[in-house]
Write an enzyme that holds these catalytic residues in place. Structure first.
Site, PDB file in Angstrom:
ATOM      1  CD  GLU A 182     -24.509  -5.856   3.023  1.00  0.00           C
ATOM      2  OE1 GLU A 182     -23.494  -5.505   3.678  1.00  0.00           O
ATOM      3  OE2 GLU A 182     -25.659  -5.582   3.372  1.00  0.00           O
ATOM      4  CD  GLU A 251     -28.389  -8.108   5.567  1.00  0.00           C
ATOM      5  OE1 GLU A 251     -28.240  -6.929   5.966  1.00  0.00           O
ATOM      6  OE2 GLU A 251     -27.458  -8.928   5.509  1.00  0.00           O
TER       7      GLU A 251
END
Length: 826
Positions: A182, A251
């Protein structure tokens, strides 16, 4: 000689064929991952090996496979494996190789997210704090000191797994590996150095030659040598930055994490299934549930700060590893349907038709086979979609899947699986809580509070991370010499301390003054209390306690922890204010607590005399308690109820259960409206547990307990009453079956008998599990008697939701008839 040359040429050809096959075991194009020459859709679920025990792994992974998963995804936790520089730990539930082999033994693939920054609501995002303290280091940027350490750890992990032949290129289960995590969310904080760092990460990872693709999630400018992927509640509109990369979702958040003070998040099975179906409707190929099993933040692993010990995440497998129904079962049915369409989804031609009003028809065609999705993304209005002359009712915020483009096999809003209501039962092995006989001992604080004696000293206030996070606790101590003629005397005085969002307990001249802490998300606060000082020497001692180090954000490592100051004495005389800044005084520091240093949480007969069994104190700060208990009968999951306590740490037989804080109540702002799955999800939508302890029950794995007597030790930081503490088991109590017409209504008590049917109706049914109501139409037969005959006394049963079985129900055309049952497990 000619024969030898021929043999040599054949050997070379065979070797070339082997190398070609070796390289093609896992590859990818714009449509999908190709594994062993076959394009695949991959349904994966995150299970973090340190958030469960090694004894739980086989059952968790078996249930994942039974739930329709192809792969298990896990992070690798740098600070757990290298707590001290160049000192490694891969033992117990940190045995990464054993975990991957357990996945392999169940016939599943593995996805390895090395990071090694992981976020994951894990302490300091998975970074070891010693890394922060290296001279000249800057984390997550183009910095030689940091990159050398990151490469060392990443290489260590890769080499360890290569040695065990665990990458798919070696015949192992690992089909993907991730580098960084991320970073695209925070790259702007690092400027050009951030972009250089991303390129270096990709280059370094590829140089390790693992033979499977590398991924980077949430990295829109990922180099072409890696695959960028999506994280979020919905990723159907995500497009990879490289046209040659498949559309992958690392995710899909099955719920949300809990922090101290927050409500309990709840994401409905309908909405989660909708997000998955939409993703594959829009040419998705790899989807991972984060989390599939959340588990427990044992020890001091919870990050944040202020992340709870429970990391349940409202996942398909709950914190204890039990099925979270209906989420688990509803997704399993979806997985089965998607797998049945795998070939046409990965090889077929794609055509999407926008019908307006957020309605869509999507067709996949391959070799004469067609599969269809009918989507209705409207958040309030049901739709009738006509396809090839047939009308299909598609509820709002749902997707219908037609594997043959004719018959609806699945709709994300129509749950045809049971809801299980888990209940907690008292420990039947002994009479609790009266059966728990407590002993206690005080935490000895004379050295820091009275003497100001520490292990280190400095002429300034230090960041609490300077102690390499070896403890939650750090004493800050200094003395102040005041002359009786000092201008600060003669009026009122206060002690003012600038803190950083965690906890502080303040003592002046040996007496407790006050405590203070901030709430989740607040990293700075000011403590100010009236104080009485005397001429001469005044001892000021402050115990700073962390509750997990910050784990997310641009340059999060630069956020100060502990008491950054200034720390001041404020004197007021009339309208005059006098400030005496103590920040540059000589400060002494004592790391940890005496009881932690002496490991009083580990049973030792030699030190038993130091524990007192009389005059049990309650609501006393900094106090140790211990008791013995019998393990609960059976094999149900075990929890310890810590209501009545304040905040602290808990151990069973020396195994840390994590931090507890039942005195921290949740905000009292839950909605009274029924939970509506329709419309976009966010972390506080449908949340529950308002006005209750953030966490009251704490997981005690069976592997932590002995057959005979067991020892529970508590360190109570705030002050509480241990007399209410008791052990309980968690099991299925009530089950509610639901099946739309034409489906089977299935019930199971998972090892127990169905003892009672409390409600049964076929037709229009309102309400939710525990409060069902019959609607305007109902079957003509006695549905309750039919279900009782079929189910009572059995562990499992099934009843067809058909008029042939249950009798005709003259419902209006717009009513979706369903069989609804509420049963009790023995």
């Amino acid at each position: 000689m000619i024969a030898s040359k021929t043999y040599f040429l054949l050997l070379i050809l065979a070797l070339l064929c082997f190398i070609s096959s070796y390289a093609d075991i896992v590859s990818h194009d714009s449509r999908a991952l190709t594994i062993n020459g076959k394009r695949r859709i991959i349904l994966s679920g995150s299970i973090h090996y340190p958030r469960s025990t090694a004894e739980m792994w086989p059952d968790l992974i078996k249930k994942s496979k039974e739930g329709g998963l192809d792969a298990i995804e896990t992070y690798v936790f740098w600070n757990a494996h290298e707590p001290l520089r160049r000192q490694y730990d891969f033992s117990g539930n940190l045995d990464l190789v054993r975990f991957i082999k357990t996945v392999q033994n169940e016939g599943l693939y593995a996805v390895l997210r090395i990071g090694p920054y992981v976020c994951a609501e894990w302490n300091y995002g998975g970074f070891p704090v010693w890394l922060h303290n290296l001279p000249g280091v800057e984390l997550r940027t183009s910095n030689t000191v940091y990159m050398n350490e990151m490469q060392n750890f990443t290489t260590l992990i890769v080499d360890m797994l290569k040695k065990e032949n665990l990458f798919a290129s070696q015949g192992g289960p690992i089909i993907l590996a991730q580098i960084e995590n991320e970073y695209g969310n925070v790259i702007s904080s690092y400027g050009d150095a951030g972009k250089a760092y991303v390129n270096w990460c990709a280059s370094m990872a590829n140089s390790l030659d693992i033979g499977v693709p590398w991924i980077m999630c949430q990295e829109d400018d990922a180099p072409s040598s890696v695959i960028n992927t999506c994280n979020g509640f919905y990723c159907d509109q995500f497009t990879p930055n490289n046209p040659n990369s498949p559309k992958m979702w690392t995710e899909n958040w099955t719920g949300w994490f809990k922090n101290w003070g927050s409500k309990h998040p709840y994401r409905t099975a309908e909405d989660l299934a909708f997000s998955v179906a939409r993703f594959f409707q829009n040419m998705g190929t790899f989807q991972n549930y984060y989390m599939y099993h959340g588990g427990t933040n044992f020890g001091r692993t919870a990050g944040g700060p202020y992340i709870t010990t429970s990391y349940d995440y409202n996942a398909p497998l709950n914190e204890y590893g039990d099925l979270n129904q209906p989420k688990y079962g509803h997704l399993k049915k979806l997985h089965d349907v998607l797998h049945s369409m795998e070939k046409v989804l990965t090889y077929g031609d794609y055509n999407n038709t926008d019908l307006g009003s957020y309605n869509y028809i999507t067709e996949f065609k391959y070799n004469g086979v067609s599969s269809c999705f009918l989507g209705n993304a409207n958040s309030s209005s049901d739709a009738t979609i006509n396809y090839n002359g047939v009308d299909y009712n598609v509820p709002a915020w749902s997707v219908s899947i037609l594997p043959d483009c004719k018959t609806e096999a699945y709709n994300t809003a129509k749950v045809n699986t049971q809801t299980s209501v888990m209940v907690k039962k008292p420990n039947e092995a002994e009479d609790e809580p009266t059966g728990l006989n407590w002993k206690w001992r005080p935490e000895i604080i004379d050295e820091p509070v009275i003497l100001g004696k520490g292990q280190l000293s400095s002429g300034q206030l230090v960041d609490q991370k300077a102690i390499n996070d070896v403890s939650d606790y750090l004493w800050y101590m200094t003395s102040v010499n005041l002359d009786k003629n000092d201008p600060i005397f003669g009026g009122s005085m206060t002690l003012r301390v600038n803190g950083t969002g965690h906890i502080m307990h303040t003592y002046v001249n040996g007496e407790y003054l006050a405590s203070q802490w901030a709430t989740y998300g607040v990293f700075h606060y000011v403590f100010e209390k009236d104080v009485k000082l005397k001429p001469g020497k005044n001892q000021i001692s402050i115990l700073s306690a962390t509750v997990g180090l910050i784990n997310y954000g641009g340059e999060f490592d630069s956020v100060r922890t502990g008491l950054p100051g200034p720390i001041e004495i404020i004197g007021k005389k009339g309208d005059e204010t006098i400030i005496k800044d103590l920040s540059s005084h000589r400060w002494s520091y004592k790391i940890g607590l005496k009881g932690l240093d002496e490991k009083v949480f580990i049973s030792d007969p030699k030190s038993d005399s130091q524990w007192q069994s009389t005059d049990l104190p309650t609501n006393r700060m900094l106090t140790w308690y211990k008791t013995t208990f019998k393990p609960p009968i059976g094999d149900d999951s075990v929890v310890v109820d810590l209501r009545g306590l304040g905040k602290g740490l808990a151990w069973v037989n020396g195994n840390s259960l994590g931090r507890y804080w039942p005195s921290y109540m949740t905000e009292d702002t839950c909605s009274n409206d029924p939970c509506d799955y329709r419309g976009g999800y966010w972390s506080w939508k449908c949340a529950t547990n308002c006005g209750e302890p953030s966490q009251r029950w704490y997981h005690v794995p069976r592997s932590f307990m002995n057959e005979g007597d067991n020892e529970l030790v508590l360190f109570e930081e705030f002050g509480g009453d241990p007399s209410l503490v008791n052990f309980q088991t968690v099991r299925v109590g009530t089950i509610c079956g639901n099946a739309y017409e034409g489906n089977e209504m299935e019930l199971t008590c998972q090892g127990r008998e169905i003892s009672e049917i409390k409600f049964a109706s076929f037709g229009e049914v309102g309400g939710v599990c525990g409060s069902f109501e019959k609607g305007s139409c109902e079957a003509s037969n006695d549905v309750l008697s039919i279900v009782q005959k079929e189910c009572v006394g059995k562990e499992s049963c099934s009843v067809p939701a058909t008029e042939d079985t249950l009798g005709s129900a003259s419902c209006d055309a717009g009513v979706s008839k369903r069989l609804v049952v509420e049963a009790v497990c023995n």
